[in-house]
Motif scaffolding. Structure first.
Motif, PDB file in Angstrom:
ATOM      1  N   LEU A 233       1.047  -1.197   0.096  1.00 12.15           N
ATOM      2  CA  LEU A 233       0.084  -0.074  -0.066  1.00 12.15           C
ATOM      3  C   LEU A 233       0.750   1.147  -0.082  1.00 12.15           C
ATOM      4  CD1 LEU A 233      -2.628  -1.242   2.688  1.00 12.15           C
ATOM      5  CD2 LEU A 233      -3.162  -0.301   0.221  1.00 12.15           C
ATOM      6  N   LEU A 234       1.790   1.319   0.704  1.00 10.53           N
ATOM      7  CA  LEU A 234       2.697   2.323   0.939  1.00 10.53           C
ATOM      8  C   LEU A 234       3.626   2.406  -0.328  1.00 10.53           C
ATOM      9  CD1 LEU A 234       4.226   1.919   4.549  1.00 10.53           C
ATOM     10  CD2 LEU A 234       2.597   3.922   3.619  1.00 10.53           C
ATOM     11  N   LEU A 235       3.870   1.415  -1.203  1.00 16.50           N
ATOM     12  CA  LEU A 235       4.514   1.487  -2.338  1.00 16.50           C
ATOM     13  C   LEU A 235       3.749   2.288  -3.512  1.00 16.50           C
ATOM     14  CD1 LEU A 235       6.478  -1.850  -2.524  1.00 16.50           C
ATOM     15  CD2 LEU A 235       7.610   0.359  -2.631  1.00 16.50           C
ATOM     16  N   ALA A 236       2.578   2.063  -3.449  1.00 17.91           N
ATOM     17  CA  ALA A 236       1.756   2.420  -4.489  1.00 17.91           C
ATOM     18  C   ALA A 236       1.036   3.508  -4.252  1.00 17.91           C
ATOM     19  CB  ALA A 236       0.348   1.150  -4.655  1.00 17.91           C
ATOM     20  N   HIS A 237       0.911   4.083  -3.001  1.00 19.71           N
ATOM     21  CA  HIS A 237       0.199   5.385  -2.709  1.00 19.71           C
ATOM     22  C   HIS A 237       1.074   6.299  -2.096  1.00 19.71           C
ATOM     23  CE1 HIS A 237      -3.336   3.401  -4.229  1.00 19.71           C
ATOM     24  NE2 HIS A 237      -3.015   2.342  -3.232  1.00 19.71           N
ATOM     25  N   SER A 238       2.246   6.172  -1.587  1.00 21.56           N
ATOM     26  CA  SER A 238       2.913   7.323  -0.836  1.00 21.56           C
ATOM     27  C   SER A 238       4.241   7.430  -1.765  1.00 21.56           C
ATOM     28  CB  SER A 238       3.228   6.675   0.460  1.00 21.56           C
ATOM     29  OG  SER A 238       4.486   5.737   0.446  1.00 21.56           O
ATOM     30  N   GLY A 239       4.941   8.777  -1.387  1.00 22.27           N
ATOM     31  CA  GLY A 239       5.992   9.071  -1.978  1.00 22.27           C
ATOM     32  C   GLY A 239       7.339   8.620  -0.947  1.00 22.27           C
ATOM     33  N   LEU A 240       7.207   7.821  -0.028  1.00 24.40           N
ATOM     34  CA  LEU A 240       8.128   7.329   0.923  1.00 24.40           C
ATOM     35  C   LEU A 240       9.069   6.394  -0.088  1.00 24.40           C
ATOM     36  CD1 LEU A 240       6.333   6.305   4.100  1.00 24.40           C
ATOM     37  CD2 LEU A 240       7.412   8.230   3.648  1.00 24.40           C
ATOM     38  N   SER A 241      10.518   6.447   0.268  1.00 23.79           N
ATOM     39  CA  SER A 241      11.289   5.739  -0.498  1.00 23.79           C
ATOM     40  C   SER A 241      11.269   4.278   0.179  1.00 23.79           C
ATOM     41  CB  SER A 241      12.918   6.216  -0.026  1.00 23.79           C
ATOM     42  OG  SER A 241      13.093   5.975   1.338  1.00 23.79           O
ATOM     43  N   ILE A 242      11.865   3.443  -0.643  1.00 24.98           N
ATOM     44  CA  ILE A 242      11.768   1.925  -0.385  1.00 24.98           C
ATOM     45  C   ILE A 242      12.357   1.716   0.753  1.00 24.98           C
ATOM     46  CG2 ILE A 242      12.528  -0.451  -1.016  1.00 24.98           C
ATOM     47  CD1 ILE A 242      12.220   0.475  -4.027  1.00 24.98           C
TER      48      ILE A 242
END
Length: 280
Positions: A233-242
């Motif tokens: 969910l964070l990968l798809a919808h946030s701008g946080l780095s891996i």
């Protein structure tokens, strides 16, 4: 009862996929209809903003501690409001036929003054304001409550009927409830089977049996699955780095996270992010 649980689950998934509603179920105290069934999957907000905030233990505990007050407020009926993390939600009481058994939330929406909320959240819980701004940018303006009511009231009736027909599980479910609730709250921390055993004064075999019986997975499998679900969910919808996402969901090594992710999902976190954003 299993068929009724399945109907509730499928309707929630329909509202999520086809209408875009973020629905969470919050049982009161030791209530077990939700905590001892597949409905436990809907106990945590799956919006990237909420997921990111709750990777910070103190912020997550604040959210959990507020749930008692929300349940009490539900005695006066449904209401709406904004949480400490700047998320606007619609809240509906759930009844077991006699008493308030918990509540249902529909979010996650962005209030007009959300910036002031996330600034306070960042300062109080030492959360990166820049990251909060990224995740909060995906929050949508709230729709009219009458629209939500029309979609949610049938779900509430389904759940309330299930409460009335529900038989309290045997003692094994009490341990199941405690362990699942703990893991769902602390999955982003360094949590081991030994920690669980010490926390609840039980044996490794008891916890292992509980997990296998309740969710069909071992403790480790469940923990990894929970972390990867959040990561996707964070990968798809946030701008946080891996690297940031890796740390946020409980992996201390981003390379190990990438390895586990690829083994489970079939592609690397970066490829998954690219595909998600391309809509493929």
């Amino acid at each position: 009862m299993e068929s009724r649980i399945e109907e509730i689950k499928n309707y929630i998934l329909y509202l999520k996929k086809n209408v875009g509603l973020h629905i969470t179920l919050h049982p009161r105290g030791s209530e077990q209809l939700i905590t001892s069934s597949e409905l436990i999957a809907f106990n945590i907000h799956d919006h990237p903003h909420c997921l990111y905030v709750k990777t910070f233990t103190e912020a997550h505990e604040h959210c959990i501690n507020r749930q008692y007050k929300i349940t009490e407020k539900c005695k006066n009926g449904s209401f709406c409001g904004t949480c400490y993390a700047g998320v606007f939600e619609f809240v509906y009481p759930l009844s077991d036929g006699e008493n308030i058994a918990g509540f249902l939330c529909v979010g996650s929406y962005r209030p007009k003054n959300y910036i002031s909320y996330i600034k306070r959240c960042a300062e109080k819980y030492a959360v990166s304001l820049k990251n909060l701004e990224r995740t909060a940018s995906n929050l949508m303006p709230p729709p009219d409550k009458t629209e939500i009511d029309t979609l949610i009231f049938p779900l509430i009736r389904m759940i309330e009927l299930a409460y009335i027909q529900f038989d309290t599980p045997k003692e094994v479910s009490a341990l199941s409830e405690k362990v699942l609730r703990y893991v769902n709250r602390h999955y982003a921390e360094k949590t081991t089977l030994q920690d669980i055993c010490k926390k609840f004064s039980c044996s490794r075999s008891a916890v292992s049996h509980t997990f296998k019986k309740t969710v069909g997975k071992s403790f480790r499998e469940y923990l990894i699955t929970k972390r990867l679900q959040t990561a996707k969910l964070l990968l798809a919808h946030s701008g946080l780095s891996i690297t940031e996402i890796s740390a946020s969901v409980g992996f201390s090594d981003s390379n190990y996270f990438s390895s586990v992710f690829k083994k489970s999902v079939g592609i690397s976190p970066r490829t998954y992010r690219n595909k998600s954003r391309a809509g493929t």
